[in-house]
Every structure is written in structure tokens, then in C-alpha cells.
Design a protein around this motif. Structure first.
Motif, PDB file in Angstrom:
ATOM      1  N   LEU A 216      45.996  38.231  37.549  1.00  0.00           N
ATOM      2  CA  LEU A 216      46.495  36.857  37.491  1.00  0.00           C
ATOM      3  C   LEU A 216      46.671  36.391  36.051  1.00  0.00           C
ATOM      4  O   LEU A 216      47.610  35.642  35.739  1.00  0.00           O
ATOM      5  CB  LEU A 216      45.538  35.923  38.243  1.00  0.00           C
ATOM      6  N   ASP A 217      45.777  36.828  35.165  1.00  0.00           N
ATOM      7  CA  ASP A 217      45.904  36.466  33.748  1.00  0.00           C
ATOM      8  C   ASP A 217      47.233  36.959  33.173  1.00  0.00           C
ATOM      9  O   ASP A 217      47.875  36.267  32.371  1.00  0.00           O
ATOM     10  CB  ASP A 217      44.747  37.060  32.949  1.00  0.00           C
ATOM     11  N   LYS A 218      47.657  38.117  33.638  1.00  0.00           N
ATOM     12  CA  LYS A 218      48.886  38.703  33.097  1.00  0.00           C
ATOM     13  C   LYS A 218      50.141  37.925  33.505  1.00  0.00           C
ATOM     14  O   LYS A 218      51.150  37.974  32.800  1.00  0.00           O
ATOM     15  CB  LYS A 218      49.004  40.153  33.551  1.00  0.00           C
ATOM     16  N   ILE A 219      50.076  37.239  34.646  1.00  0.00           N
ATOM     17  CA  ILE A 219      51.252  36.470  35.069  1.00  0.00           C
ATOM     18  C   ILE A 219      51.056  34.966  34.863  1.00  0.00           C
ATOM     19  O   ILE A 219      51.830  34.152  35.361  1.00  0.00           O
ATOM     20  CB  ILE A 219      51.601  36.758  36.547  1.00  0.00           C
TER      21      ILE A 219
ATOM     22  N   GLN B 218      32.121  43.396  50.932  1.00  0.00           N
ATOM     23  CA  GLN B 218      33.437  43.777  50.446  1.00  0.00           C
ATOM     24  C   GLN B 218      34.007  42.712  49.524  1.00  0.00           C
ATOM     25  O   GLN B 218      33.738  41.525  49.687  1.00  0.00           O
ATOM     26  CB  GLN B 218      34.385  43.988  51.625  1.00  0.00           C
ATOM     27  N   GLY B 219      34.809  43.151  48.567  1.00  0.00           N
ATOM     28  CA  GLY B 219      35.419  42.189  47.661  1.00  0.00           C
ATOM     29  C   GLY B 219      36.349  42.872  46.675  1.00  0.00           C
ATOM     30  O   GLY B 219      36.229  44.070  46.410  1.00  0.00           O
ATOM     31  N   ILE B 220      37.270  42.119  46.143  1.00  0.00           N
ATOM     32  CA  ILE B 220      38.153  42.597  45.094  1.00  0.00           C
ATOM     33  C   ILE B 220      38.158  41.562  43.976  1.00  0.00           C
ATOM     34  O   ILE B 220      37.733  40.423  44.171  1.00  0.00           O
ATOM     35  CB  ILE B 220      39.595  42.808  45.601  1.00  0.00           C
ATOM     36  N   ASN B 221      38.621  41.962  42.798  1.00  0.00           N
ATOM     37  CA  ASN B 221      38.752  41.019  41.694  1.00  0.00           C
ATOM     38  C   ASN B 221      40.179  41.073  41.171  1.00  0.00           C
ATOM     39  O   ASN B 221      40.668  42.140  40.787  1.00  0.00           O
ATOM     40  CB  ASN B 221      37.763  41.361  40.568  1.00  0.00           C
TER      41      ASN B 221
ATOM     42  N   GLN C 190      41.168  39.937  52.327  1.00  0.00           N
ATOM     43  CA  GLN C 190      40.052  39.596  51.453  1.00  0.00           C
ATOM     44  C   GLN C 190      40.179  38.119  51.093  1.00  0.00           C
ATOM     45  O   GLN C 190      40.880  37.738  50.181  1.00  0.00           O
ATOM     46  CB  GLN C 190      40.108  40.447  50.179  1.00  0.00           C
ATOM     47  N   ASN C 191      39.524  37.263  51.860  1.00  0.00           N
ATOM     48  CA  ASN C 191      39.655  35.832  51.616  1.00  0.00           C
ATOM     49  C   ASN C 191      38.331  35.250  51.137  1.00  0.00           C
ATOM     50  O   ASN C 191      37.414  35.967  50.790  1.00  0.00           O
ATOM     51  CB  ASN C 191      40.156  35.117  52.881  1.00  0.00           C
TER      52      ASN C 191
ATOM     53  N   GLU D 117      35.261  36.967  36.763  1.00  0.00           N
ATOM     54  CA  GLU D 117      34.455  38.156  36.518  1.00  0.00           C
ATOM     55  C   GLU D 117      32.990  37.839  36.819  1.00  0.00           C
ATOM     56  O   GLU D 117      32.487  36.786  36.426  1.00  0.00           O
ATOM     57  CB  GLU D 117      34.582  38.600  35.061  1.00  0.00           C
ATOM     58  N   GLN D 118      32.325  38.743  37.528  1.00  0.00           N
ATOM     59  CA  GLN D 118      30.916  38.522  37.831  1.00  0.00           C
ATOM     60  C   GLN D 118      30.054  38.786  36.600  1.00  0.00           C
ATOM     61  O   GLN D 118      30.270  39.765  35.885  1.00  0.00           O
ATOM     62  CB  GLN D 118      30.467  39.450  38.967  1.00  0.00           C
ATOM     63  N   SER D 119      29.072  37.937  36.426  1.00  0.00           N
ATOM     64  CA  SER D 119      28.113  38.149  35.346  1.00  0.00           C
ATOM     65  C   SER D 119      27.029  39.108  35.834  1.00  0.00           C
ATOM     66  O   SER D 119      26.852  39.311  37.046  1.00  0.00           O
ATOM     67  CB  SER D 119      27.471  36.817  34.953  1.00  0.00           C
TER      68      SER D 119
END
Length: 330
Positions: free
Chosen positions: A174-177, A166-169, A318-319, A198-200
Motif C-alpha cells: 500500500l505504501d508503494k501506491i 492466519q494473517g497477511i501484511n 483475510q478480513n 507492521e507488528q512490533s
């Protein structure tokens, strides 16, 4: 309130809770359980016993929190290990039923419980059955592969044979703020899986290879535990899908459908059952008192666990503790 102000308000709350948690770390813990079991009779009157071991909730080797303040009990892995140890010493126990109601859990915890049950069955030489209740999916089904037979309640949902990381990005948000990751790593793949980057394509390939390897282990466990189902058919249905009890029985993933009395009757018919098959064995469970338990799966002293809120972890489920799961998670 602007998005930026809202973000920093959340950070202020988190840091405040973390500071408060560190301030009370010296307080005595309320957690802990007694190492010895107390046997509780459910029904029956014969000398022979059938032990019920619950496998309920998410399967993990972590201690469970039972309140806002983090007091709790030993991990599921530690408790089942201890239950099997005590059952092994009792000559009157003629069978064990795992009462399973779980969506699965971590890969390692599921595998440890599977191995412990396998060792118990070989050493004790008595039948061990799985009794599926509401849900017996993924890691819970993995565990059931260690038992002699599987019974499902008519409304059971089972299956979900597969692996998930499991995971989120949150990088784009965060870039927007105006929040940027400043992590320094020793290699290009050290932070793979981080929600801040971002995952490659290479990183996705590496993580997928791990998931595939863990899935292959799961598949081999199911293949061994369900020898009457062809490998070709298993490859078709072991794709993460879930099944009703009727569908699972049709596919050979469970052996029979019924209620708890039926599970007991089927166990007493098993060739390895050493008691009187027309008798009235005592159905028992183990209960604990207060104190602490220690085995190889939980050696932390209860005083070391300390007083924990667990609120920060609940806010950010999600830590950074990335794990692979045998889990059905909606």
C-alpha cells in the motif's frame, strides 16, 4: 493498467457490491431450516438404530452460504447440537457415528462441539464413534477426542494438532501506491494483527502467548483422549504434522483402520452398545425441511439474516475478523 489504477478499480467494484447489498436488505430471506428432523433410513431393519452425524467442511458457528446470493442453513454447531438433542430423546438409538471429513475450523466451534458430544455420551450412555474419511485434521481431530473410539479410512489424512492465527501484511504494498492507514487507536496494541501495520516485537509476543495457550488446551484434550500414548511421545508428534491412517494407528492416534461397515461392526462390539450385537440395526441420518431452527448456538431469526451476496467476503478472505484456528490450511 497501472498498479494504482488497478487498485482503485477493485475498490470501485467492492463499494458497488456493498451498496447493492445494502439496497436489497429488505428482501425476504431464502435461508432457514425446519426445527424438526425427518429421519431417513440408510440400511438395516431392526428396532435398534445407529445415528450417523456428518461433520463435513470447515468447523464454524457461522451459518453456511449455499449460493451466490447467500441463502443457506444453520451453523454446524447448531445442527450438531440439535441432532444430539433429538437422538437423546429416541430410546431406540443405541449408538452414534460421527462421519468426519473436515480440515478443522475455529477454536471455539471445535471446543463447543467437543463439549456437546461429551455431555451427550454421559447422559445417553451409548457409544459414540468417530469415522474418519478423506481428512480429519486439527479441529476435527479435537472433536474426535470426545468419542469412545476412532476408526480411519485407509486413505485418511489426520493430525495437524496445533493452532494458527492466519494473517497477511499489505502495508509495504500500500505504501508503494500511496495508500496509508489512518486508524486512530486508544493504545499501542489496539490494532495488533492488522494487515495495515507492521507488528512490533511486543505485539508478536502477545499473539504468540495466545496461540501457545490455545495449543496447550488442545494438547490436554488429546492427552485425555489418547491415554495409551505417553505424554513424552505426544509432545513430539503434536507439532502440527499430518499423518496417514497407518502412521496415525502406529502412533495410537486412531484405534483401527477400515471402511464404514467395519466402523459399524466395531461400534456394535462396544460394551456400552445396548442392542443385539449380531443384529441388523437401522443406520439413519437426520434431514431437515424448510423453516428455521433456534438453539443457544443460533438464535438469529432467518428474516434477520436477510438477502446477502457474500461476494465482498469472498474477495477479501483475510478480513478484519481475526480468529484463531484449529485448522489444517494449505
Amino acid at each position: 493498467m497501472s498498479l494504482r489504477k488497478h487498485f482503485f478499480s477493485v475498490l470501485t467494484i467492492v463499494f458497488s457490491l456493498t451498496f447493492l447489498q445494502s439496497c436489497i436488505i429488505g428482501l425476504p430471506s431464502l435461508a432457514g431450516t425446519k426445527a424438526d428432523f425427518e429421519e431417513k433410513l440408510i440400511s438395516g431393519s431392526d428396532k435398534d438404530k445407529i445415528l450417523i452425524i456428518p461433520v463435513e467442511g470447515v468447523i464454524s458457528d457461522e451459518s453456511r452460504e449455499s449460493s451466490l446470493f447467500g441463502s443457506g442453513t444453520e451453523s454446524m454447531v447448531a445442527r450438531i447440537k440439535e441432532s444430539l438433542k433429538f437422538a437423546e430423546k429416541d430410546p431406540n438409538i443405541q449408538g452414534v457415528i460421527l462421519k468426519i471429513n473436515s480440515p478443522g475450523g475455529t477454536v471455539t466451534a471445535s471446543d463447543i462441539i467437543y463439549q456437546e458430544i461429551q455431555k451427550f455420551r454421559i447422559k445417553k450412555g451409548i457409544p459414540v464413534f468417530s469415522a474418519f474419511m478423506d481428512t480429519a485434521a486439527s479441529g476435527a481431530y479435537y472433536i474426535a477426542m470426545s468419542t469412545d473410539s476412532i476408526g480411519a479410512h485407509p486413505t485418511t489424512v489426520t493430525g495437524s494438532i496445533g493452532v494458527i492465527m492466519q494473517g497477511i501484511n499489505v502495508k509495504e504494498g500500500l505504501d508503494k501506491i500511496g495508500v496509508k492507514d489512518q486508524s486512530i487507536t486508544s493504545g499501542s496494541n489496539k490494532a495488533m494483527g492488522s494487515p495495515l501495520i507492521e507488528q512490533s516485537p511486543e505485539q508478536k509476543k502477545i499473539l504468540q502467548s495466545i496461540v501457545d495457550g490455545l495449543y496447550d488446551r488442545f494438547f490436554q484434550i488429546v492427552k485425555k483422549g489418547r491415554p495409551n500414548v505417553s505424554e513424552a511421545r505426544l509432545k513430539e508428534i503434536c507439532d502440527g504434522r499430518i499423518f496417514t491412517a497407518e502412521q496415525a494407528k502406529k502412533e495410537g492416534l486412531v484405534d483401527f483402520i477400515g471402511y464404514f461397515d467395519d466402523f459399524q461392526i466395531q461400534l456394535m462390539k462396544h460394551p456400552k452398545y445396548g442392542g443385539h450385537r449380531d443384529g441388523n440395526p437401522r443406520l439413519i441420518i437426520y434431514q431437515r425441511g424448510r423453516g428455521k431452527v433456534e438453539n443457544i448456538y443460533q438464535t438469529m431469526d432467518s428474516s434477520e439474516k436477510q438477502f446477502q451476496f457474500g461476494i465482498v467476503e469472498k474477495l477479501f478472505k483475510q478480513n478484519s475478523n481475526a480468529k484463531f484456528f484449529y485448522l489444517w490450511d494449505l
